[in-house]
Each structure stands twice: as C-alpha cells, then as structure tokens.
Design a protein around this motif. Structure first.
Motif, short mmCIF file in Angstrom:
data_model
loop_
_atom_site.label_atom_id
_atom_site.label_comp_id
_atom_site.label_asym_id
_atom_site.label_seq_id
_atom_site.Cartn_x
_atom_site.Cartn_y
_atom_site.Cartn_z
N MET A 1 0.85 -1.19 0.00
CA MET A 1 0.00 0.00 0.00
C MET A 1 0.88 1.24 0.00
N SER A 2 0.55 2.18 -0.89
CA SER A 2 1.35 3.39 -1.01
C SER A 2 1.19 4.27 0.21
N GLY A 3 2.11 5.26 0.31
CA GLY A 3 2.05 6.17 1.44
C GLY A 3 0.78 6.97 1.48
N LEU A 4 0.29 7.41 0.30
CA LEU A 4 -0.95 8.19 0.27
C LEU A 4 -2.15 7.36 0.71
N MET A 5 -2.18 6.11 0.27
CA MET A 5 -3.28 5.23 0.70
C MET A 5 -3.23 4.99 2.21
N GLY A 6 -2.00 4.89 2.75
CA GLY A 6 -1.88 4.72 4.19
C GLY A 6 -2.39 5.94 4.93
N VAL A 7 -2.10 7.13 4.40
CA VAL A 7 -2.61 8.36 5.01
C VAL A 7 -4.12 8.37 5.00
N LYS A 8 -4.71 8.01 3.84
CA LYS A 8 -6.18 7.99 3.74
C LYS A 8 -6.79 6.98 4.72
N LEU A 9 -6.13 5.80 4.84
CA LEU A 9 -6.63 4.79 5.76
C LEU A 9 -6.67 5.33 7.18
N ARG A 10 -5.59 5.97 7.60
CA ARG A 10 -5.56 6.51 8.97
C ARG A 10 -6.61 7.59 9.16
N ARG A 312 -9.15 -1.76 -3.65
CA ARG A 312 -9.56 -3.00 -2.94
C ARG A 312 -8.61 -3.28 -1.78
N ARG A 313 -7.31 -3.09 -2.01
CA ARG A 313 -6.35 -3.35 -0.95
C ARG A 313 -6.58 -2.41 0.23
N LEU A 314 -6.91 -1.16 -0.06
CA LEU A 314 -7.16 -0.18 0.99
C LEU A 314 -8.32 -0.62 1.89
N TYR A 315 -9.44 -0.97 1.26
CA TYR A 315 -10.63 -1.28 2.05
C TYR A 315 -10.55 -2.67 2.68
N LEU A 316 -9.89 -3.62 2.03
CA LEU A 316 -9.70 -4.92 2.68
C LEU A 316 -8.78 -4.81 3.89
N THR A 317 -7.77 -3.92 3.78
CA THR A 317 -6.93 -3.65 4.96
C THR A 317 -7.75 -3.08 6.09
N MET A 318 -8.69 -2.20 5.75
CA MET A 318 -9.58 -1.62 6.76
C MET A 318 -10.40 -2.71 7.45
N VAL A 319 -10.93 -3.64 6.64
CA VAL A 319 -11.73 -4.73 7.21
C VAL A 319 -10.85 -5.63 8.08
N LEU A 320 -9.65 -5.94 7.62
CA LEU A 320 -8.75 -6.79 8.40
C LEU A 320 -8.37 -6.16 9.73
N LEU A 321 -8.20 -4.84 9.74
CA LEU A 321 -7.89 -4.16 11.00
C LEU A 321 -9.04 -4.30 11.98
N VAL A 322 -10.27 -4.17 11.48
CA VAL A 322 -11.44 -4.37 12.34
C VAL A 322 -11.47 -5.80 12.87
#
Length: 811
Positions: A1-10, A312-322
C-alpha cells in the motif's frame, strides 16, 4: 500500500472511529461467546474421557441370578479370561441400604459397591484417600456423598447387609469415582466396601472388558461388546450351570451424563455461530454504507490515477484491521468463559477438573474464524465499490428510489388529521428496505431466542409440575425384601396421619426377545438404563401413562405386560403390541405378551408394568410387595417427615425390614437436578444476539441520519426545532424495535416447538410441554423499546444539531 493510501486509511479510521468501534464490539461480543463455547467443547471430551477411562470401566456386566462366594468367583474370573475377546475380568456386587448414625436413620439411601479383599483393581477402579482394601468394619464414602449424607471421616455408620444383618462400619476414607453420576443429582450416596466385611460374602456380578479384534485395547463398538458378552453368558449357562439374570452393556466408555454436556455445548455453539454470522453480516452492511459514502472519494482517487486493485487493498486492509482488533479483544474473555463453562460442566458430570487449558487447535480456530469471516463477508461490497467508474462516482447523490410503502405514507401525510412527525418516521424507517430488514432481522433473532429460551424454561417447569402431580403420594417406603401385601398395608394404615396406602412391587428384570439373552444399557450405578417391572395395584390413584400402541392392563390379568417406549426402543426395538417377550425375573425366564406400549419420560417409571397376579404367577410366589406409597393428611414437609419416621417404626415392629422411608421431596429434588441445565441452552445465546441487534439498530440509525443530512438541514431551515428532529429519529428506532418484536413472533413459536421437542426427546425421551412465556414476550418488548431509545440517542442528537451550512456542504 502506497504512502498516500496509508494516510487515507488513517484519516478514514480517525473520521469514523465510532462506527469502527461499533464494528469491533459487535464482532468481539459474538466471537467471545463462540470462542468460549468452542474452547469448552474442545476440552470437555478429553477431560471426560480421560477421567472415565482412568477407572478402566467394564465393557459389560453379567449379572448372575445367585451370588457366589469370593473364592469361586476368583476361579470363575480365571476361566473367563481364557474366553475369546475377554481382556480383563473381575467379580463384584452392589446393594442399596438405609444408613443410620447414632440411631438416626438418614433420609438418603446409600449405594454400596463391593469387591473382594484381594481384588487387584485392574478394572472398575477408583481414586481413594485411604487404602484398599478397607479393613473389616471399615467403609469408604464417595467424596461428593459426604455433604449429601451429612457424614464425616471416622463417623460410625450402621447399615443393613444383603443378608439382613446390621453392619457397624467406620468411615475410613473417601473415594473419587468419575464413572458415577454425582450424588447430589441422584440424591443417593455412594460407598465402597470389602467383601471381608460381609457375612455371608456373595458376589453376583462378573465384569468383563472386551478387546478389539487382535488387539489388547478395549473395544468401543457396542455390537462387538454385546456379541462377546453374549458368548460368555451362554458359556456360563451351558457349561457351568450358572443362570444369567441380565447382561448390562452401556454405551462403551461414555459417562452416563456425558451426552448432556455434549447436547448443551453443541446447541450453544450453533447459537454462538448464528450470532457470529449475524454480527459479521452487520459489519459487512456497515462497511457497505461507509463505501457508499466514499463513492465520490473513490471517483476522485480513480481520476488521479488510483487503480481498482489499490482501492480494494485499501478497504480490505480496513476490514482486516477491524477483524484483528475484534479477535484480539475476544481472546482473553473467550478463554475465561471457556474455562468457567468447562469447570461447570465437569461439576455437573461429577468429574474433578484438572488442567482447564484448551488444545492449541481451538485457539487457532478462533483466530482463523475471527480474521477470515469478516473479509469474506465484506468481499462483495469491496469489489462493488472498487469497480465504480469515475462518471458513476460523479453522478452519485446517495439517494434511494421511493418504495411503495413510502408512497402510501406520503399520501397519508397529506391528510389534515395525520401526525406529520410519526408519518415521517414511518416513511424513513422503510425507505431503505434492505437496511430495514437487516436491523429488524437481528432484533427478531435475539427476541425469538430470548422468548424461546424463557418458554423452554416454562416448559421445563410445566414438566416438573407434571411429574410432581404424578407423584401423588407424600411418603414412599422401600423394603429390604419382599413382604406380604396385606401385612405391609395393615402396618402402615395404623400410623396416624395416613389417609391412603398403595403397595407396589418393583423388581429389576432382564428383557429379551424369544430365544435371546437379556441385554440392557444399564450403567454401573444400576439406575441409568436399567429395566424394572412394577406390579400395578388394582386401586391405584393415578391414571396410567398415555398409550402409544395397544391397551392397558386388565385387573387380575396374567401373562400380559405393558412396556414404555424407552425400554422397548433400548431393549427390544423389533417388538410391539401383540408380540411375545421374555422377562428374566431373578434369572428365570418367563414368556409374556406385550399388550401395550406407553409413553414415559426418562426416569419417571420402571419401564414395564404387570398386574400383581401376573407377576406372582410368573415368579411362583405369593403376591408380595417391596414398595409403599402413602398419602398423608397434611402435605407439608414436616408432616411428611414425621409420617415417614412413624412408618419405619411401624413396619419394623411388624417384623418387616425397611430400607428407607422418605418424603417425596427427595425424588423431586433428583428429578429437578437432571433438568437443571436445559435453560442454559437458549438464554446463553440470546445475550450476544441482543447485543448484536442493539449495535445493528444503532448502526442503522446512524446510517439513516447520514443519508438524510440534507433533509434534516431543510427541516432546520424551515423552522423545525431540534426537539422535533430528535423525536422523529427516536421514533424511527422505536418503530424498528416494535417491528422486530412483531417479526419475532412466528420464529419464537417455531423455536419453542422445535427445541422443546428436540431437547425434550434428548433429556427425557419425550417432548417438553409446549408453553409460551407471555412474561418473556412482555419483558423483551420493554427491553427492545428501551434499547432502541438508547441506541438511537446518539444518532438523534447528531440529527438535531445538523446546521443548514453543514447540510449544504455534505457530499
């Protein structure tokens, strides 16, 4: 996951932290319950099997019609060990006796197990705090029997031996025998005695272990055990001239109450899995709502070069964190619940708990389910959100198509007499049908489970009341041996306070088809699975059990027997009304005709019924009895105890030996002990479902408020006060809760009927009485409405504070 996607996730996690917290709590609650049950289930089998197998239990017990002395039994054991398939053998006996301390007769009977003094205890053994054999004049008491009997080590007991002689014995130690059901459940004490203390010492049980073919390990196939034990029984009769009264073959190497724990855990696990699935669907729905709100952002990300794969990777990471947070949060309480439940179930089984740690694969299963199920359920919403085009994202407005119900309510809103606020709440409730049915379904599931659980409890109470009504007598006396019916009845009628006397004869028998040996599923305690015949008094007060086939006995009829469906199914499943059956009375076979099959519950009767004349003709004896049932003038416990003591004295004075005379309350206590765990099945499941349902309602209302941000802004712009907006939102939640109560009616009735029949057949061999708890329905409705108010409070507060400017800038 890119740095920008990580920022958005946080930033997304920070912006919607309350929603993610609800997701974590919903998953963690249901995963905690499911995990705790899984851990207990994974451990109970090993603990129970290990404890039971440590006693080296017999595969079969061959009961002789006459006891033989220990020396002859030892020689018989040596010969038996040479028979094909016999791994071990031992001679034993057992008997029930009344106990007295200092001249005071205890109200609880004592079951005494006897082995020869030189028995090597290689099988049917136990753990003891003391030494084997106890010296002559000493007795060992089961550890869980001390409190029930009210005795302590070194107390002096007096009991009557099978030969009729009183035995004075000192309690020299305690015994732990996990092969026996707990004394408090059975309302009967357990004791262990050396044959050296008996005069005469006679052993009438040949216990054998059957080996697997070609191996030195005990067989676990009951059919194989039956075949080997039948061969030994035929040999005893054919070559040695010993009559066999019964061959007892219980389910191989299974504790008599183990199936209760298995049923409870599997039922609870099914409910826990349902709660986990519902909570996962709830999380998937909450994520879908979040993805829908993010559609404009997804369009912007795609417009500046983000690929569907990275989204997809962004939102699946979000689900996995939950999922990871919920799993981590659930592990510790699941472990505590599992250990508590395991320890409780082991106590029910009478097994001392050792290491309560669950196997590693159970923890792996919890982690795997917790981490895999949420992403799997959220996969379709993630794929749908990642595939949206830039144009579709720009055109998205977050509205919904008007439904037919919404159109009808809008029409009603134009009526001058209508309450606009209530109609608006109704319209908003059904605006999103999928969201509406998800919230209502979760609330209805929890409500159905709660009402069914309480209704099952009502059915259990109705069953206990039904059993108490059938136990119409106040005092029951067991005689040490058969006595003439008239002499017994005459002695009891002299006791003050007695208004009615019934005399019965209850004898344990063997049962078999024509030309076969009598096999039963009787356990070592001689209670579970045993078959007894009852001679029915002509003037009995109670009605006979319900008939399933054939008819009831005619007065004075000979050669006719009525069987319960439990005995028929266990012993002679191929026979029915009109067929011939053999009854082995004191080892002597006699042929009878089955005239009827009646429905009985487990533990409520002897299983076979005959007239006194019929039993006397078959046994070659006069009409004798060994059981007395008495109805007293007063039905309080004080009167019952006084009459019981007086009956014992009166019978003894008439030369009739009394085993025990006690109030019917002791029998009622034993019956209730068996049904105690049933309520746990559904109420343990209703709690997590209720929590998940409340979270689902809060999530639904939160999503509804976000969807209608502009609508609330318009309401504020045209003068709606915050109080009105708050009332509309809270009313929506209450309507959802009431809808859940209405939808729960049919499932609750169905669950009550299905589970009442299923659990009733498992626990009592007949369905539980169908009872619907109106109190439970009322309690759940109140809880639902109050929970809806609390669950919607946050969403209602947010809606009442939305400003016009915020509504105009909302995407």
């Amino acid at each position: 996951m890119s740095g920008l996607m990580g920022v958005k996730l946080r930033r997304d996690l920070r912006a919607s932290w309350s929603r993610f917290a609800l997701m974590v709590v919903a998953l963690a609650v249901s995963l905690t319950v499911f995990g705790g049950l899984l851990l207990a289930w994974a451990s109970i089998g090993g603990q129970t099997s290990g404890a039971y197998m440590s006693t080296e239990p017999a595969s079969a017990t061959i009961v002789l019609d006459q006891g033989i002395d220990p020396a002859r039994m030892a020689a018989l054991v040596e010969q038996t060990l040479k028979r094909p398939g016999v791994l071990r053998a031992s001679g034993r006996t057992q008997f029930d006796a009344a106990v007295s301390i200092g001249g005071r007769v205890l109200s609880v009977p004592l079951q005494v197990f006897v082995a020869a003094a030189d028995d090597p205890m290689r099988m049917v053994r136990f753990d003891l705090k003391g030494s084997w054999p106890p010296a002559p004049g000493e007795i060992l008491i089961g550890g869980d029997s001390l409190g029930l009997l009210g005795v302590r080590p070194d107390d002096e007991l007096t009991l009557t031996s099978p030969g009729g002689q009183p035995l004075r014995l000192r309690v020299s130690g305690t015994v732990y025998d996990p092969s026996l059901a707990p004394s408090p459940q059975e309302q009967r004490g357990h004791a262990f005695l050396s044959a050296a203390s008996l005069r005469p010492a006679l052993l009438d049980q040949l216990k054998i272990q059957v080996a697997e073919p070609g191996q030195r390990t005990p067989a676990r196939d009951r059919e194989q055990v039956v075949a080997a034990a039948g061969d030994v029984g035929a040999w005893l009769q054919r070559d040695l001239g010993l009559a066999v009264a019964e061959i007892q073959v219980p389910t191989p190497y299974a504790h008599p109450h183990q199936w209760q724990a298995d049923v409870l855990l599997l039922s609870l696990m099914a409910g826990g899995a349902a709660a986990l699935l519902l909570s996962t669907i709830l999380v998937a729905n909450m994520l879908n709502n979040l993805f829908t709100q993010h559609i404009p952002q997804i369009g912007i990300m795609k417009a500046i070069g983000a690929s569907a794969r990275s989204i997809r990777r962004l939102y699946l990471t979000m689900v996995l964190l939950v999922a990871a947070a919920a799993t981590l949060l659930a592990l510790t309480p699941a472990t505590l619940i599992g250990r508590y439940l395991l320890e409780t179930l082991l106590q029910i089984l009478g097994i001392q708990s050792g290491d309560l740690a669950a196997p590693w694969w159970a923890y792996t299963g919890i982690v795997a389910v917790g981490l895999a199920l949420p992403p799997l359920m959220a996969l379709m919403p993630v794929l749908r959100a990642s595939r949206i085009t830039v144009r579709a994202a720009i055109d998205h407005r977050g509205g919904s198509e008007p439904s037919a119900a919404g159109g009808v309510l809008a029409g009603l809103g134009r009526m001058s007499w209508s309450d606009r606020g209530l109609l608006m709440a109704l319209r908003n409730t059904v605006r999103r049908p999928a969201r509406f049915w998800l919230a209502v379904g979760m609330l209805a599931s929890a409500g159905a489970m709660f009402v069914a659980g309480m209704s099952l409890n009502s059915g259990t109470q109705a069953l206990e009341e039904e059993r108490r009504q059938k136990r119409y007598w106040d005092v029951e006396a067991q005689l040490d041996g058969p006595a003439h019916a008239d002499a017994v009845a005459g002695a009891v009628r002299k006791v003050p306070g007695v208004i009615r006397v019934e005399v019965w004869n209850r004898v344990q028998i063997g049962l078999a088809g024509t030309g076969r040996l009598p096999f039963t599923r009787t356990y070592p305690d001689q209670g579970h699975g045993s078959v007894s015949v009852n001679t029915v008094p002509a003037d009995r007060v109670s009605a006979p059990p319900p008939l399933l086939e054939g008819r009831w006995l005619n007065p004075g009829e000979t050669g006719a027997v009525v069987l319960s469906q439990i005995v028929r199914d266990n012993a002679v499943p191929e026979l029915g009304a009109g067929d011939a059956v053999r009854l082995f009375i004191d080892g002597e076979p006699s042929t009878w005709r089955i005239v009827g099959i009646v429905e009985e519950r487990e533990g409520s009767g002897g299983g076979a019924y005959a007239t006194a004349a019929g039993f006397a003709a078959a046994s070659g004896q006069s009409q004798v009895v060994n059981q007395v049932r008495v109805i007293t003038a007063g039905h309080d416990e004080r009167t019952r105890e006084a009459v019981a003591a007086a009956i014992g004295k009166s019978l003894t004075g008439a030369g009739i030996e009394v085993g025990i005379a006690a109030s019917v309350s002791r029998t009622n206590a034993a019956s209730a002990g068996h049904m105690g765990p049933v309520l746990l099945v559904l109420l343990g499941v209703a709690l997590p479902l209720g929590v998940v349902g409340a979270i689902g309602l809060a999530s639904t209302m939160s999503a509804n408020v976000l969807d209608r941000t502009r609508e609330f802004g318009v309401m504020h712009a045209i003068g709606a006060r915050p109080k009105i907006v708050r009332r509309v939102v809270v009313t929506e939640g209450v309507l959802l809760a009431l809808a859940g109560c209405v939808v729960a009616v049919i499932p609750a009735l169905g669950l009550t009927a299905v589970l009442g029949a299923g659990l009733g057949n498992l626990f009592t061999k007949a369905p539980l009485p169908f009872q619907v708890s109106l109190l439970a329905a009322g309690i759940w409705m109140v809880l639902s409405v109050l929970g809806a108010v609390l669950a919607t409070e946050a969403a209602a507060g947010r809606a009442s504070r939305i400003t016009v400017r915020e509504a105009l800038t909302y995407l």
